[in-house]
Design an enzyme around this catalytic site. Structure first.
Site, PDB file in Angstrom:
ATOM      1  N   TYR A   1     -14.423  -5.039  61.247  1.00  0.00           N
ATOM      2  CA  TYR A   1     -12.972  -5.036  61.072  1.00  0.00           C
ATOM      3  C   TYR A   1     -12.327  -3.786  61.675  1.00  0.00           C
ATOM      4  CZ  TYR A   1     -13.673  -8.694  57.520  1.00  0.00           C
ATOM      5  OH  TYR A   1     -14.010  -9.847  56.845  1.00  0.00           O
TER       6      TYR A   1
ATOM      7  N   LYS B   1     -23.542   6.688  28.534  1.00  0.00           N
ATOM      8  CA  LYS B   1     -22.330   5.886  28.720  1.00  0.00           C
ATOM      9  C   LYS B   1     -22.326   5.271  30.117  1.00  0.00           C
ATOM     10  CE  LYS B   1     -19.573   9.866  30.229  1.00  0.00           C
ATOM     11  NZ  LYS B   1     -18.341  10.647  30.036  1.00  0.00           N
TER      12      LYS B   1
END
Length: 389
Positions: free
Chosen positions: A272, A39
């Site tokens: 940042y 999956k």
């Protein structure tokens, strides 16, 4: 990697996958079937490519989360049995029957819907009954006062027209944990599961063809719980404590490269938020790997990437498309050099621990713009980029 896509890429070692499969087969023994969990695009490794290898190796079953994932495998040439672990709308029943896909049934209401649709389209839907023994997620409630009604609900579902109840399964919550409380909880889940099976089979007058409960943790730690089939997920991909215990190898190696280097004087803020400032003359490298590629922003300033000359600490905030690494003490590392984000030299387990998460999340987070490059028998065999052109 000789490619215009050489910014960040994932190397998928199919030889390691085959080796892991062989070791797990020997570990579980000849009488136990093998279901490979593929999956979430095989935990980011590529569902079709991984499934092809498992099919060639002789695996017995695959597991996915949704009908779309199952149909993708069928269209990719996978013919072996596939079990959908998650929810499927009743409108998809005819599609499941047509593609010979098995569906998990988690409650009486779902069983009734699936039966009605199977009868309507004149087919038979193969199902596996899901039992909730303590995961408290999906499955028939059977604990405590729910035992009798849960058993009766399972029996009723198994008798419905249009359904072939091939298997019954449950899922462990802490089979990979080693503390005694967790071990006792796993024992309790297993005891409840086997009690449910015994009572249901007695009432039905027949045996389930497949009983399964062993996820990766149980495969590694609980040999008495292997039953008819096991469901290893992360183990197949060589990640986690269980993989180290069993001598398995990581299948994915996530790589990037240095695009730019710059030298800054002391007191220069980087990225940042200005959370990092240089304390000395610092040679900084920029790599095209950021949170849009799957690098968790929460790891800013807390980890290192691995160069050929050793680890390079990550500095400043991780950006969407890039991040900075400190090359001051690695003078031989330069523009164009490859850097391992995680892999054999920089284990994904260590990066996951720093992020406060599990390896599954890091491999699944590798985004669609990161090309997968597949190697088999020591040679590159395929490249896949999920971006649409």
């Amino acid at each position: 990697m000789e490619s215009t896509l050489k910014r960040t890429w994932a190397v998928i070692d199919l030889d390691a996958l085959k080796e892991n499969y062989d070791k797990l087969r020997r570990h579980i023994g000849p009488g136990v079937k093998f279901l490979g969990v593929v999956k979430a695009d095989a935990y980011g490794h590529g569902a079709i490519q991984v499934s092809r290898v498992l099919q060639r190796c002789g695996a017995d079953y695959l597991a996915v989360s949704s009908a779309d994932e199952a149909v993708e495998l069928r269209r990719g040439g996978i013919t072996m049995p596939i079990l959908i672990l998650g929810h499927t709308p009743k409108e998809q029943v005819e599609n499941l029957i047509r593609n010979n896909i098995t569906q998990a049934v988690t409650c009486r209401a779902k069983a009734l819907e699936y039966s009605e649709e199977a009868v309507r389209c004149g087919g038979t839907l193969k199902i596996h009954i899901k039992v909730d023994t303590g995961m408290s997620r999906l499955g028939y409630l059977v604990a405590g006062d729910h035992f009798a009604t849960g058993v009766e609900g399972i029996c009723e579902s198994c008798r419905l027209p249009g359904l072939d109840a091939e298997g019954i399964f449950t899922h462990f919550a802490v089979s990979d944990e080693e503390d005694e409380e967790s071990r006792e909880y796993t024992r309790e889940q297993f005891a409840l599961f086997t009690a449910v099976i015994e009572k249901v089979e007695e009432k039905l007058g027949r045996k389930f063809r497949l009983r399964h409960c062993a996820n990766s943790g149980a495969v590694a730690n609980w040999p008495e719980m292997l039953l008819d089939m096991v469901r290893p997920g992360l183990l197949v991909y060589g990640c986690g404590e269980g993989a180290r215990k069993l001598g398995l190898r990581p299948v994915m190696r996530l790589m990037t490269s240095i695009s730019t280097t710059k030298t800054y004087g002391p007191g220069t803020s980087v990225s940042y938020g200005r959370i990092f400032r240089t304390e000395r003359t610092t040679r900084m490298g920029v790599v095209p790997y950021g949170y849009a590629d799957g690098f968790f922003r929460s790891l800013s300033g807390r980890c290192s990437l691995m160069t050929a000359q050793g680890p390079a600490p990550q500095r400043g905030r991780i950006c969407m498309d890039m991040c900075m690494i400190d090359l001051t003490d690695l003078p031989e590392v330069d523009v164009g050099d490859e850097v391992e984000v995680f892999g054999p030299h920089n284990p994904v387990e260590e990066l996951a621990a720093l992020a406060g998460t599990i390896p599954y999340e890091l491999t699944c987070a590798v985004s669609k713009r990161v090309p997968r490059v597949y190697f088999e028998n020591g040679k590159e065999t395929e490249r896949e980029l999920l971006l649409r052109f």
